[in-house]
Scaffold this active site. Sequence first.
Site, PDB file in Angstrom:
ATOM      1  N   ASP A  87      -8.331 -75.821 -25.108  1.00 12.17           N
ATOM      2  CA  ASP A  87      -9.134 -76.797 -24.365  1.00 12.17           C
ATOM      3  C   ASP A  87     -10.612 -76.675 -24.718  1.00 12.17           C
ATOM      4  O   ASP A  87     -11.325 -77.678 -24.801  1.00 12.17           O
ATOM      5  CB  ASP A  87      -8.940 -76.622 -22.852  1.00 12.17           C
ATOM      6  CG  ASP A  87      -7.834 -77.533 -22.323  1.00 12.17           C
ATOM      7  OD1 ASP A  87      -6.935 -77.886 -23.115  1.00 12.17           O
ATOM      8  OD2 ASP A  87      -7.861 -77.886 -21.125  1.00 12.17           O
ATOM      9  N   TYR A 100       2.946 -66.713 -18.064  1.00 12.31           N
ATOM     10  CA  TYR A 100       3.416 -67.971 -17.470  1.00 12.31           C
ATOM     11  C   TYR A 100       4.891 -67.906 -17.094  1.00 12.31           C
ATOM     12  O   TYR A 100       5.344 -68.665 -16.238  1.00 12.31           O
ATOM     13  CB  TYR A 100       3.198 -69.145 -18.439  1.00 12.31           C
ATOM     14  CG  TYR A 100       1.749 -69.569 -18.582  1.00 12.31           C
ATOM     15  CD1 TYR A 100       0.723 -68.803 -18.060  1.00 12.31           C
ATOM     16  CD2 TYR A 100       1.418 -70.729 -19.251  1.00 12.31           C
ATOM     17  CE1 TYR A 100      -0.600 -69.178 -18.205  1.00 12.31           C
ATOM     18  CE2 TYR A 100       0.089 -71.118 -19.396  1.00 12.31           C
ATOM     19  CZ  TYR A 100      -0.911 -70.326 -18.869  1.00 12.31           C
ATOM     20  OH  TYR A 100      -2.220 -70.707 -19.019  1.00 12.31           O
TER      21      TYR A 100
END
Length: 366
Positions: free
Chosen positions: A252, A137
């Site tokens: 998630d 990221y």
Amino acid sequence: MTMKIAILPGDGIGTEIMAEAVKVLNVLDLKFEMETAPVGGAAYEAKGHPLPESTLQLAKDADAVLFGAVGDWKYDKLERSLRPEQAILGLRKHLGLFANFRPAICYPQLTHASSLKPELVAGLDILIIRELTGDIYFGQPRGRRTAVDGHFPGADEAFDTMRYSKPEIERIAHVAFQAARLRNKRVTSVDKANVLETFQFWKDVVSEVHQQYPDVELDHMYVDNAAMQLVKAPKKFDVMVTGNMFGDILSDAAAMLTGSIGMLPSASLDKNNKGLYEPSHGSAPDIAGKGIANPLATILSAAMMLKFSLNQPEAAARIEAAVDAVLSQGLRTADIWSEGTQKVGTREMGDAVVAAITTTTKTIKG
Ligand code: NAD
């Protein structure tokens, strides 16, 4: 002592769920100084940037930050540095928030809301610790260019860089082992060491740090297997520690085991336990403005804030008990509703948590 909290509601359902969390904090008999500032799309509209200097300064000066959610599809065409999601990346970077705690707890009252069979999730209580500031990221270089090699030389291509330094891995490993000591003393480190050099290094460094925690059990698991085990036998995990990207995805998936992403709080901490607290979900543009979002993840994030950054574990426990009580009363927002329970909106759910807290306060005070 007055505790300074920066309140950053953000976009979409962010403002709706934040209002409920603030309401809950206000009935705790504690002294808070809460100041609100725009962030994400709301800040872009008001000040031309998703993380204006004034908002960042407020967050830096506060004892803790309570964050709603940012984002909306309408900002997708903005240049990347101006998109709402950059605000959260900027806050993590400027506040040095490197450790993301995402507990996934399945309340007994919600086992039927999970997408898995009740017996697989009943009593589930796992903690995913995601490294937040490194990995693909943030790795440089990244960008677009014309390929000079690979399968299609001359074609347009995009690339990112996956990287982790030793100190980055060491500090998150320490956080995981210390967290495990307060739980069941088991850590699963998730990697992709069979394919990626970065994650062979991750595995080696985690093993090295583990030598300082002989009382904690450590095992290593490849991320593909971890994803499979999370939906096959999630209760076998206790603390999972992993990198930024794998943690993003696995947490998630774990969210769904608990019934709804609307139930999942999270904390992002710096080296002194100052933190930013937010629900694990996004701004949910599909339900924004309808008054149906589940505020419990944000309310539980406020409880984590009281526990980790503000040294108020009793107040945190009162919020958690109140959430448990409203679920036992059968109150459910649409995302966790099932036959035989009472469907309520965002505000009613917040009111019910407030009522549960004030009832126990009256009982305690006699
Ligand atoms: P999302 O988490 O916003 O929504 C996913 C699904 O879950 C939607 O169907 C939504 O209605 C539902 N949902 C989410 N929170 C809920 C709640 N509290 N109660 C009931 N239902 C809830 O993810 P998305 O749709 O992929 O993204 C929407 C926007 O949010 C995007 O702009 C994305 O970039 C942003 N986002 C922000 C954050 C953050 O602020 N930290 C995190 C993830 C996504």
